[in-house]
Design an enzyme around this catalytic site. Structure first.
Site, PDB file in Angstrom:
ATOM      1  N   LYS A  45       3.839   8.231  20.807  1.00 45.99           N
ATOM      2  CA  LYS A  45       3.890   9.667  21.147  1.00 45.99           C
ATOM      3  C   LYS A  45       4.644   9.866  22.454  1.00 45.99           C
ATOM      4  O   LYS A  45       4.444   9.117  23.410  1.00 45.99           O
ATOM      5  CB  LYS A  45       2.463  10.232  21.259  1.00 45.99           C
ATOM      6  CG  LYS A  45       1.746  10.299  19.914  1.00 45.99           C
ATOM      7  CD  LYS A  45       0.410  10.979  20.026  1.00 45.99           C
ATOM      8  CE  LYS A  45      -0.385  10.855  18.750  1.00 45.99           C
ATOM      9  NZ  LYS A  45      -0.278  11.977  17.830  1.00 45.99           N
ATOM     10  N   LYS A  60     -14.744  14.145  15.813  1.00 43.59           N
ATOM     11  CA  LYS A  60     -14.206  14.904  14.672  1.00 43.59           C
ATOM     12  C   LYS A  60     -15.021  16.177  14.467  1.00 43.59           C
ATOM     13  O   LYS A  60     -16.161  16.266  14.905  1.00 43.59           O
ATOM     14  CB  LYS A  60     -14.262  14.048  13.414  1.00 43.59           C
ATOM     15  CG  LYS A  60     -13.313  12.860  13.484  1.00 43.59           C
ATOM     16  CD  LYS A  60     -12.868  12.411  12.122  1.00 43.59           C
ATOM     17  CE  LYS A  60     -11.925  11.235  12.194  1.00 43.59           C
ATOM     18  NZ  LYS A  60     -10.539  11.613  12.497  1.00 43.59           N
ATOM     19  N   HIS A  92      -6.574   3.861  20.448  1.00 45.51           N
ATOM     20  CA  HIS A  92      -5.812   4.903  21.138  1.00 45.51           C
ATOM     21  C   HIS A  92      -6.307   5.188  22.565  1.00 45.51           C
ATOM     22  O   HIS A  92      -5.523   5.238  23.503  1.00 45.51           O
ATOM     23  CB  HIS A  92      -5.837   6.206  20.345  1.00 45.51           C
ATOM     24  CG  HIS A  92      -5.475   6.045  18.892  1.00 45.51           C
ATOM     25  ND1 HIS A  92      -4.500   5.182  18.464  1.00 45.51           N
ATOM     26  CD2 HIS A  92      -5.951   6.641  17.771  1.00 45.51           C
ATOM     27  CE1 HIS A  92      -4.394   5.257  17.145  1.00 45.51           C
ATOM     28  NE2 HIS A  92      -5.272   6.126  16.703  1.00 45.51           N
ATOM     29  N   GLY A  99       0.840  -1.204   0.000  1.00 41.10           N
ATOM     30  CA  GLY A  99       0.000   0.000   0.000  1.00 41.10           C
ATOM     31  C   GLY A  99       0.868   1.244   0.000  1.00 41.10           C
ATOM     32  O   GLY A  99       0.525   2.248   0.613  1.00 41.10           O
ATOM     33  N   ARG A 155      -0.907  -1.242  -6.194  1.00 40.81           N
ATOM     34  CA  ARG A 155      -1.544  -1.540  -7.478  1.00 40.81           C
ATOM     35  C   ARG A 155      -1.151  -0.596  -8.620  1.00 40.81           C
ATOM     36  O   ARG A 155      -1.168  -0.986  -9.776  1.00 40.81           O
ATOM     37  CB  ARG A 155      -3.066  -1.510  -7.312  1.00 40.81           C
ATOM     38  CG  ARG A 155      -3.601  -2.887  -6.971  1.00 40.81           C
ATOM     39  CD  ARG A 155      -5.049  -2.826  -6.619  1.00 40.81           C
ATOM     40  NE  ARG A 155      -5.236  -2.012  -5.411  1.00 40.81           N
ATOM     41  CZ  ARG A 155      -6.367  -1.974  -4.722  1.00 40.81           C
ATOM     42  NH1 ARG A 155      -7.407  -2.650  -5.127  1.00 40.81           N
ATOM     43  NH2 ARG A 155      -6.464  -1.232  -3.634  1.00 40.81           N
ATOM     44  N   GLU A 182     -10.694  16.488  17.736  1.00 42.44           N
ATOM     45  CA  GLU A 182     -10.092  16.920  16.462  1.00 42.44           C
ATOM     46  C   GLU A 182     -10.983  17.931  15.746  1.00 42.44           C
ATOM     47  O   GLU A 182     -12.205  17.765  15.713  1.00 42.44           O
ATOM     48  CB  GLU A 182      -9.935  15.727  15.526  1.00 42.44           C
ATOM     49  CG  GLU A 182      -8.949  14.683  15.973  1.00 42.44           C
ATOM     50  CD  GLU A 182      -8.883  13.551  14.960  1.00 42.44           C
ATOM     51  OE1 GLU A 182      -7.939  13.551  14.161  1.00 42.44           O
ATOM     52  OE2 GLU A 182      -9.772  12.687  14.950  1.00 42.44           O
ATOM     53  N   LYS A 209       2.793   8.186   2.376  1.00 41.38           N
ATOM     54  CA  LYS A 209       3.188   9.528   1.956  1.00 41.38           C
ATOM     55  C   LYS A 209       3.321  10.478   3.149  1.00 41.38           C
ATOM     56  O   LYS A 209       4.303  11.209   3.268  1.00 41.38           O
ATOM     57  CB  LYS A 209       2.129  10.050   0.988  1.00 41.38           C
ATOM     58  CG  LYS A 209       2.571  11.241   0.235  1.00 41.38           C
ATOM     59  CD  LYS A 209       1.704  11.423  -0.968  1.00 41.38           C
ATOM     60  CE  LYS A 209       2.171  12.653  -1.718  1.00 41.38           C
ATOM     61  NZ  LYS A 209       1.365  12.959  -2.832  1.00 41.38           N
ATOM     62  N   ASP A 245     -12.613   3.535  15.557  1.00 38.53           N
ATOM     63  CA  ASP A 245     -11.447   4.209  14.979  1.00 38.53           C
ATOM     64  C   ASP A 245     -10.520   4.718  16.087  1.00 38.53           C
ATOM     65  O   ASP A 245      -9.302   4.681  15.946  1.00 38.53           O
ATOM     66  CB  ASP A 245     -11.924   5.382  14.104  1.00 38.53           C
ATOM     67  CG  ASP A 245     -10.772   6.111  13.416  1.00 38.53           C
ATOM     68  OD1 ASP A 245      -9.881   5.434  12.882  1.00 38.53           O
ATOM     69  OD2 ASP A 245     -10.763   7.356  13.414  1.00 38.53           O
ATOM     70  N   GLY A 290      -0.300   4.889  -0.898  1.00 36.60           N
ATOM     71  CA  GLY A 290      -1.401   5.456  -0.105  1.00 36.60           C
ATOM     72  C   GLY A 290      -0.961   6.626   0.757  1.00 36.60           C
ATOM     73  O   GLY A 290       0.214   6.998   0.822  1.00 36.60           O
ATOM     74  N   ASP A 350      -0.185   0.988  17.184  1.00 34.43           N
ATOM     75  CA  ASP A 350      -1.123   1.979  17.707  1.00 34.43           C
ATOM     76  C   ASP A 350      -0.249   3.216  17.849  1.00 34.43           C
ATOM     77  O   ASP A 350       0.532   3.323  18.800  1.00 34.43           O
ATOM     78  CB  ASP A 350      -1.678   1.554  19.067  1.00 34.43           C
ATOM     79  CG  ASP A 350      -2.694   2.559  19.564  1.00 34.43           C
ATOM     80  OD1 ASP A 350      -2.441   3.769  19.420  1.00 34.43           O
ATOM     81  OD2 ASP A 350      -3.734   2.150  20.092  1.00 34.43           O
ATOM     82  N   HIS A 351      -0.350   4.133  16.904  1.00 33.93           N
ATOM     83  CA  HIS A 351       0.678   5.191  16.855  1.00 33.93           C
ATOM     84  C   HIS A 351       0.647   6.086  18.096  1.00 33.93           C
ATOM     85  O   HIS A 351       1.611   6.783  18.371  1.00 33.93           O
ATOM     86  CB  HIS A 351       0.607   5.982  15.550  1.00 33.93           C
ATOM     87  CG  HIS A 351      -0.469   7.015  15.495  1.00 33.93           C
ATOM     88  ND1 HIS A 351      -1.771   6.704  15.215  1.00 33.93           N
ATOM     89  CD2 HIS A 351      -0.439   8.352  15.680  1.00 33.93           C
ATOM     90  CE1 HIS A 351      -2.495   7.816  15.238  1.00 33.93           C
ATOM     91  NE2 HIS A 351      -1.709   8.832  15.511  1.00 33.93           N
TER      92      HIS A 351
END
Ligand code: BG6
Length: 481
Positions: free
Chosen positions: A180, A334, A238, A16, A50, A214, A23, A233, A19, A175-176
């Site tokens: 942190k 959000k 998190h 991927g 792909r 957010e 990036k 999500d 994606g 789990d980013h």
């Protein structure tokens, strides 16, 4: 304990790779690590996706003006392929072989930055094409982006599928939030300070709040987000991880197994009342304004009718001797009026005997706040006397991370480095994933029984009124210090 990063060449294969994640996060994090000379001298990054691209076109997508770009970009390669086609894996295997020879590398990290529906399939194909095979001195590690499954059943199925290819110690579930700086600081603040360690329990703490808010919306991820929602999500991963670190007992040591063992105990102790709908509030944003810009409502933004929640607030119990009777309030959403991630430990009030009786006295409860972002830091709110007159007001003692150390490092840098080091402390174990889904599925089932009345908050507001009521019922309020 950390294993030292050896300097043996390593190859990252990113599934991927064209994606958004590659990036925005992965390739920039690798470039930063290269700049800081933290990557092995010889390394390669092979993208697999792909889109039909040459190595050159692939590199061009990430091009920037930073001074290590030329040296770094030489190590980027690309192979086009479909995640389900055997012939494409055969080509991938050929390419891996060539790059390995060129680098003299034998260690490989497979990074699955793909939709989760491909995880199981990719793992099986890696096995079928001999790409998962380790030898005495050459390891294979696999990194999965979240979410790992979409409920308990699918997560179990996926884990079973993966287990036939990779062992748990080869598996890194991202789990980013764990990468942190200030999330890692939670354990340090708690267990390196007697003033906090001795106070954090149900004798002194009134309640705990964890908020991740957010201003951003779904940012081009409509397809994924509408199937997922705020609960799965954000809370399943998190927020429950932050809760586990805030509530866990001190581990026997700092190695991954001991830390995970304690987090698991917290996740096992999570409780919800019988009437879940009373303590689990959800919301979806309607049109509004953020930073003076008109914002569309969620349904208009994703161009379809939807009952997916973009906001969730939950009151949770941690049923153990330390935390019994101390509610943990979690909220995330959000398109809100602010962007922040904070943990507030709110202490019990003293009985009103002395200073609180003075006219105009303000003696709110003491708080310990861990600000994950922005303005990363730790603060303590306490009450103090104003100059000259006998008047009491709250003041804040502050540790400002960024004032001392500059911006916090990108979470992915630390996590990618840990994969190379073979340190899985900051990754989620299978048991933690299983327990988180078990918990989140209970809420999801309760929500399914009642049709939500959406939209129930305006973009740019502080969220649905029901979330405030959740606190007000308990004579508390959401904090934002
Ligand atoms: C991701 C979620 O895991 O975390 C996103 O899928 C969310 O929806 C993001 O925006 C928040 O991360 P951060 O690091 O920007 O707080």
């Amino acid at each position: 304990m950390k294993k030292e990063a050896d300097n043996k060449p390593v190859l990252f294969v990113i599934f991927g790779a064209t994606g958004d994640l590659a990036k925005r996060k992965l390739v920039p994090a690798l470039q930063n690590l290269h700049k800081k000379k933290l990557l092995p001298k010889k390394f390669g990054v092979l993208g697999f996706a792909r889109r039909q691209l040459s190595d050159e076109r692939f590199r061009k997508q990430f091009r920037n003006s930073r001074n290590n770009w030329t040296a770094f970009s030489k190590n980027l390669f690309y192979t086009q392929g479909n995640f389900t086609k055997d012939e494409d894996y055969a080509r991938l295997a050929e390419r891996i072989k060539k790059i390995k020879q060129r680098l003299g590398a034998c260690n490989i990290v497979y990074y699955l930055a793909t939709p989760p529906s491909f995880f199981g399939n990719i793992a099986e194909k890696l096995k079928k094409h001999g790409l998962a095979r380790e030898s005495e001195n050459c390891w294979r590690r696999v990194v999965f982006e979240k979410p790992f499954g979409h409920d308990l059943k699918s997560a179990r199925k996926l884990n079973k599928q993966i287990r036939t290819v990779f062992r748990e110690d080869q598996t890194y579930r991202i789990d980013h939030y764990l990468g942190k700086e200030l999330v890692q600081n939670i354990m340090v603040v708690r267990f390196a300070n007697s003033i906090f360690e001795t106070l954090l329990n149900n004798k002194n703490v009134d309640h705990v709040q964890i908020s991740v808010l957010e201003k951003l919306g779904v940012e081009g991820r409509e397809e994924y987000y509408d199937k997922t929602g705020a609960l799965k999500d954000m809370i399943q991963s998190h927020l429950l991880q932050v809760l586990a670190l805030t509530a866990m007992e001190p581990p026997a040591s700092l190695n991954a197994d001991d830390v995970r063992k304690e987090k698991i105990k917290v996740l096992q102790a999570l409780t919800l009342p019988k009437n879940i709908n009373e303590c689990a509030v959800r919301g979806q944003y309607g049109p509004g304004r953020i930073n003076n810009k008109k914002i569309k409502g969620y349904e208009e933004e994703i161009s379809r009718r939807s009952s997916t929640e973009t906001f969730a607030a939950i009151k949770i119990g941690v049923h153990n001797l330390r935390w019994g009777n101390v509610p943990f309030y979690l909220r995330t959403g959000k398109r809100l009026d602010k962007t922040l991630a904070e943990v507030h430990v709110v202490f019990k009030q003293l009985p009103c005997v002395l200073f609180c009786k003075l006219p105009k006295a303000q003696t709110p409860p003491n708080t310990l706040t861990i600000r994950i972002q922005p303005k990363a830091g730790v603060s303590v709110r306490f009450n103090a006397k104003l100059p000259e007159m006998l008047q009491v007001q709250p003041r804040i003692m502050e540790y400002c991370y960024e004032c001392e150390f500059g911006p916090t490092p990108e979470a992915y840098e630390r996590l990618l480095l840990d994969v190379i080091r073979g340190d899985s402390t900051l990754f989620t174990s299978w048991k933690e994933i299983e327990l988180s889904w078990l918990f989140v599925d209970m809420i999801e089932r309760a929500w399914k029984k009642q049709k939500p009345k959406f939209p129930n908050y305006a973009a740019g507001s502080s969220g649905p009124k029901e979330a405030d009521k959740l606190m007000q019922k308990d004579h508390r309020e959401w904090l934002c210090l």
